[in-house]
Motif scaffolding. Structure first.
Motif, short mmCIF file in Angstrom:
data_model
loop_
_atom_site.label_atom_id
_atom_site.label_comp_id
_atom_site.label_asym_id
_atom_site.label_seq_id
_atom_site.Cartn_x
_atom_site.Cartn_y
_atom_site.Cartn_z
N ASN A 1 0.36 -1.41 -0.06
CA ASN A 1 -0.33 -0.07 0.54
C ASN A 1 0.97 0.82 0.21
OD1 ASN A 1 -2.98 -0.12 0.40
ND2 ASN A 1 -2.45 -2.18 1.67
N LEU A 2 2.04 1.59 0.65
CA LEU A 2 2.71 2.29 0.52
C LEU A 2 3.28 3.08 -0.57
CD1 LEU A 2 4.75 2.20 4.37
CD2 LEU A 2 3.77 4.09 3.83
N VAL A 3 3.89 1.12 -1.65
CA VAL A 3 3.71 1.87 -2.66
C VAL A 3 3.17 2.07 -4.11
CG1 VAL A 3 4.52 0.23 -4.96
CG2 VAL A 3 5.91 -0.42 -2.96
N LEU A 4 1.85 2.03 -3.29
CA LEU A 4 0.94 2.47 -4.62
C LEU A 4 0.58 3.86 -4.40
CD1 LEU A 4 -1.12 -0.89 -4.57
CD2 LEU A 4 -0.19 -0.02 -6.32
N GLY B 1 -4.46 4.06 5.73
CA GLY B 1 -3.34 4.62 5.89
C GLY B 1 -1.55 5.06 5.36
N ALA B 2 -1.69 3.78 4.80
CA ALA B 2 -0.29 3.65 3.87
C ALA B 2 -0.94 4.34 2.86
CB ALA B 2 0.02 1.71 4.27
N ARG B 3 -2.12 3.05 2.36
CA ARG B 3 -2.35 3.73 0.95
C ARG B 3 -3.35 5.26 0.38
NH1 ARG B 3 -3.11 4.02 -3.38
NH2 ARG B 3 -3.98 3.18 -5.05
N LYS C 1 -9.97 7.13 -2.43
CA LYS C 1 -9.74 6.40 -4.04
C LYS C 1 -8.30 6.41 -4.61
CE LYS C 1 -14.68 7.88 -5.41
NZ LYS C 1 -14.94 8.53 -5.87
N PRO C 2 -8.17 5.82 -4.98
CA PRO C 2 -6.43 5.72 -6.05
C PRO C 2 -6.33 5.98 -6.72
CG PRO C 2 -8.11 3.19 -5.77
CD PRO C 2 -8.91 4.20 -5.53
#
Length: 508
Positions: free
Chosen positions: A21-24, A143-145, A185-186
């Motif tokens: 999720n941090l990467v994204l 949170g990471a995302r 949202k992504p």
């Protein structure tokens, strides 16, 4: 897995729930990522999720199959983020990066929940190989995302390189209200507001602050759970009725992420008979150690954190399920009388105030612990900034943190949160209901270690004359430990010859 001409901004190692999720999140904010995990399927899953979320024919993430390949993908000097379990795994990755040819001016960021003293030792251990920086991350996978709270520490030079990246991906809050600016949202990017990322201090300081954050988290969760038990076992309310009360509380001074998710957990139902899930969850709590580390640190530094310690003990006693079931059939408790509607409403109002006051004390204990650690380790911690970081993105994010921020902004040298005018007024105003709630719990035989210990802490802190004078007399009687006197200079010590007939007192 990678094209030779690929040059990425950031290397990332460890693609578990937090890492992926941090990467994204980094990709959403325009950074190119070279990603590696010992489990190749996690690399593939991250790339697949990135493509699914964006709808693009190719991923924003470059997959790597080795440490050497990862370094080859990065712009020098290299910046590499680790999201691996605390302990040996961190050292294993560091050693592998050394073997792969990492350079002294490269930066490695440990984002796991490492014990802060381990971080200090690692910085010393690897200083000639690369720059080890740490940045604790709070907020779980969501949170990471979409924006975590970040607590970075280490070399100031490294922070200058990391700062724009960390402030881009961190949660943001409205500067005036202190409320989070939602990003759900992504692909969304939030450029306004104050980022929940600020430099904490030298190596270890960030992980220490995150450790205390988690200790407060333990206390906050336990306080809510004790309220749940009082409403369930004391008043006899259903899960939905308790959820309604928590939802109402979440619109006032108790508004927080933990209260919000408690409502969701209580409302969730499963199975053909639509059973509340919470009634099917085994009452044995897990823990990963950060709450324990906080309690141990408070003992080592000699500053009280009883509510945090009681939260750790509560998880420990929950693990003795069979013993508790046996004891329940042997040890008697009081009979709980039915409530009429007026008594029920009074009980709920009192419990609300008890939670609020206990929560203030839990935070006061955590911040006082950080203040003592600051002196012990010669750090310079900005407590207003720390409170700001925690207003969004992290697990203990709450509207409650805005007045804490303001308290330390008014007085950066504040010794204890209880002494701030706002919080002193809140405690003075609500302490009677707090006492009634604790008394109710005792009369009903419902354990409230966190709420009750917070009240004892409050009363101990306002106790100008404690019973420690008798304690010092006891210590001098059996161990000749000496004591000071209120009518003499504090530097002078005295001892009574208790074994002699005269019991004469001498200055030591």
């Amino acid at each position: 897995m990678v094209e030779n001409n690929s040059v990425c901004d950031i290397g990332f190692i460890g693609l578990g729930v937090m890492g992926k999720n941090l990467v994204l999140n980094l990709a959403d904010n325009g950074f190119s990522i070279a990603a590696f995990d010992l489990d190749a399927s996690k690399v593939e899953d991250t790339i697949a999720q990135d493509m699914a979320e964006t709808g693009l024919p190719s991923a924003r993430v470059v997959g790597c199959s080795s440490y050497t390949e990862l370094l080859a993908c990065l712009k020098p000097p290299h910046l590499i983020v680790l999201s691996v379990p605390a302990g040996e795994a961190v050292d294993d990755v560091c050693e592998n990066l050394i073997g792969a040819g990492i350079q002294p001016d490269d930066i490695v960021i440990d984002t796991g929940n490492s014990l802060w003293v381990d971080t200090v030792e690692r910085e010393k251990k690897y200083h000639s190989n690369f720059i080890l920086f740490s940045s604790a991350v709070s907020g779980g996978e969501v949170g990471a995302r979409f924006g975590p709270a970040l607590m970075p520490s280490g070399a100031p030079y490294a922070w200058t390189r990391i700062k724009p990246i960390w402030q881009a991906i961190a949660a943001k809050v409205d500067a005036k209200t202190g409320k989070p600016i939602e990003r759900t949202k992504p692909g969304e990017v939030v450029n306004e507001g104050e980022p929940c990322a600020a430099y904490i201090g030298p190596a270890g300081a960030g992980h220490y602050v995150k450790m205390v954050h988690n200790g407060i988290e333990y206390a906050d969760m336990q306080i809510i759970c004790e309220a749940y038990q009082m409403l369930r076992d004391g008043v006899g309310l259903t899960s939905d009725e308790i959820a309604d009360i928590f939802a109402q509380w979440n619109r006032g001074p108790l508004e927080s992420y933990l209260m919000e998710i408690s409502v969701e957990v209580l409302r969730h139902r499963v199975g053909a008979d639509n059973t509340p899930l919470v009634e099917l969850i085994l009452d044995k709590a897990g823990q990963k150690g950060t709450g324990l580390w906080t309690a141990v640190s408070s003992l080592e530094l000699g500053t009280p954190a009883p509510t945090i310690a009681q939260a750790v003990y509560a998880r420990s006693i929950s693990s003795f399920k069979e013993l508790r079931v046996t004891a329940a059939n042997v040890l008697q408790g009081p009979q709980i009388s039915p409530f009429n509607e007026l008594d029920k409403q009074n009980f709920i109002e009192q419990l609300h105030d008890a939670i609020y006051c206990a929560k203030i004390c839990a935070y006061a204990q955590g911040f006082q612990l950080m203040k003592l650690a600051e002196k012990e380790h010669n750090w310079q911690l900005d407590f207003a900034s720390i409170a700001k970081i925690w207003r969004a993105g992290c697990i203990i994010r709450a509207i409650f943190l805005q007045p804490i921020t303001q308290a330390f902004a008014r007085n950066p040298e504040l010794d204890n949160l209880l002494l701030d005018d706002f919080f002193a007024e809140q405690l003075n105003q609500h302490q009677l209901n707090w006492r009634k709630s604790v008394a109710n719990a005792a009369l009903m035989g419902i354990p409230t270690g966190a709420i009750t210990s917070a009240l004892s802490y409050y009363d101990a802190m306002r106790c100008a004359s404690s019973p420690a004078n008798l304690l010092q007399g006891q210590r001098d009687f059996f161990g000749a430990h000496t004591f000071a006197r209120v009518d003499k200079a504090a530097s002078k010590k005295y001892h009574v010859n208790w074994s002699s007939a005269e019991r004469d007192m001498v200055e030591v």
